[in-house]
Motif scaffolding. Structure first.
Motif, PDB file in Angstrom:
ATOM      1  N   THR A  13       0.849  -1.192   0.000  1.00  0.00           N
ATOM      2  CA  THR A  13       0.000   0.000   0.000  1.00  0.00           C
ATOM      3  C   THR A  13       0.887   1.245   0.000  1.00  0.00           C
ATOM      4  O   THR A  13       2.108   1.152   0.072  1.00  0.00           O
ATOM      5  CB  THR A  13      -0.977  -0.016   1.192  1.00  0.00           C
ATOM      6  N   GLY A  14       0.254   2.397  -0.059  1.00  0.00           N
ATOM      7  CA  GLY A  14       0.992   3.658  -0.097  1.00  0.00           C
ATOM      8  C   GLY A  14       1.610   4.020   1.249  1.00  0.00           C
ATOM      9  O   GLY A  14       1.155   3.572   2.305  1.00  0.00           O
ATOM     10  N   VAL A  41      -5.078  -1.984  -1.150  1.00  0.00           N
ATOM     11  CA  VAL A  41      -3.779  -2.639  -1.305  1.00  0.00           C
ATOM     12  C   VAL A  41      -3.625  -3.066  -2.757  1.00  0.00           C
ATOM     13  O   VAL A  41      -4.608  -3.316  -3.456  1.00  0.00           O
ATOM     14  CB  VAL A  41      -3.621  -3.859  -0.356  1.00  0.00           C
ATOM     15  N   GLN A  42      -2.386  -3.129  -3.178  1.00  0.00           N
ATOM     16  CA  GLN A  42      -2.099  -3.494  -4.568  1.00  0.00           C
ATOM     17  C   GLN A  42      -1.727  -4.973  -4.652  1.00  0.00           C
ATOM     18  O   GLN A  42      -0.857  -5.450  -3.930  1.00  0.00           O
ATOM     19  CB  GLN A  42      -0.956  -2.635  -5.102  1.00  0.00           C
ATOM     20  N   VAL A  49      -7.249  -3.715  -4.597  1.00  0.00           N
ATOM     21  CA  VAL A  49      -8.384  -4.296  -3.891  1.00  0.00           C
ATOM     22  C   VAL A  49      -8.410  -3.726  -2.473  1.00  0.00           C
ATOM     23  O   VAL A  49      -7.473  -3.056  -2.042  1.00  0.00           O
ATOM     24  CB  VAL A  49      -8.311  -5.843  -3.848  1.00  0.00           C
ATOM     25  N   THR A  50      -9.475  -4.014  -1.762  1.00  0.00           N
ATOM     26  CA  THR A  50      -9.598  -3.563  -0.384  1.00  0.00           C
ATOM     27  C   THR A  50      -9.254  -4.705   0.557  1.00  0.00           C
ATOM     28  O   THR A  50      -9.712  -5.831   0.366  1.00  0.00           O
ATOM     29  CB  THR A  50     -11.037  -3.089  -0.106  1.00  0.00           C
ATOM     30  N   ALA A  51      -8.439  -4.399   1.555  1.00  0.00           N
ATOM     31  CA  ALA A  51      -8.102  -5.377   2.595  1.00  0.00           C
ATOM     32  C   ALA A  51      -8.629  -4.845   3.921  1.00  0.00           C
ATOM     33  O   ALA A  51      -8.579  -3.647   4.188  1.00  0.00           O
ATOM     34  CB  ALA A  51      -6.597  -5.587   2.675  1.00  0.00           C
ATOM     35  N   GLU A  74      -2.440   5.976  -3.455  1.00  0.00           N
ATOM     36  CA  GLU A  74      -2.893   7.089  -2.620  1.00  0.00           C
ATOM     37  C   GLU A  74      -4.378   6.996  -2.336  1.00  0.00           C
ATOM     38  O   GLU A  74      -5.153   6.547  -3.182  1.00  0.00           O
ATOM     39  CB  GLU A  74      -2.579   8.419  -3.306  1.00  0.00           C
ATOM     40  N   ALA A  75      -4.753   7.457  -1.152  1.00  0.00           N
ATOM     41  CA  ALA A  75      -6.148   7.549  -0.733  1.00  0.00           C
ATOM     42  C   ALA A  75      -6.234   8.679   0.289  1.00  0.00           C
ATOM     43  O   ALA A  75      -6.354   8.433   1.491  1.00  0.00           O
ATOM     44  CB  ALA A  75      -6.630   6.232  -0.147  1.00  0.00           C
TER      45      ALA A  75
END
Length: 108
Positions: A13-14, A41-42, A49-51, A74-75
């Motif tokens: 993740t970022g 997360v990548q 996707v979302t973890a 980024e988020a």
């Protein structure tokens, strides 16, 4: 980018996302609280996707820098929300107390 190691698995993740997650987890741990947090997360194929992470006093999370892992994930809204939640745990504030004007108080 950073890899978060949680429960024996690794999640890419970022930087800001990982830092905000760890800060929130630390704050929750100090207060003996746990929360469920979702972050992007990548995956190895590049998809995002979302973890979901259960973070709190028993969480064992490690984040490590991953050089050359591609564009930063980024988020900003999530990071701001996690930082706000962290501040809320570290410095909780109560709701204002409303008092009626016609009430007599015995101040001793």
């Amino acid at each position: 980018m950073q890899t978060i190691i949680y429960g024996g698995d690794a999640y890419l993740t970022g930087d800001d996302i990982a830092d905000a997650l760890l800060s929130y987890g630390r704050a929750l741990g100090e207060e003996e609280r746990a929360e469920l947090v979702e972050i992007p997360v990548q995956e190895p194929d590049g998809s995002v996707v979302t973890a979901k992470f259960l973070i709190g006093p028993a969480s064992q999370i490690v984040a490590k820098q991953v050089p050359g892992s591609g564009p930063e994930l980024e988020a900003p809204e999530l990071v701001d929300r996690l930082r706000t939640l962290t501040r809320g745990v570290e410095s909780p504030t109560g709701a204002p107390v409303e008092m009626r004007d016609d009430t007599a108080y015995d101040l001793g």
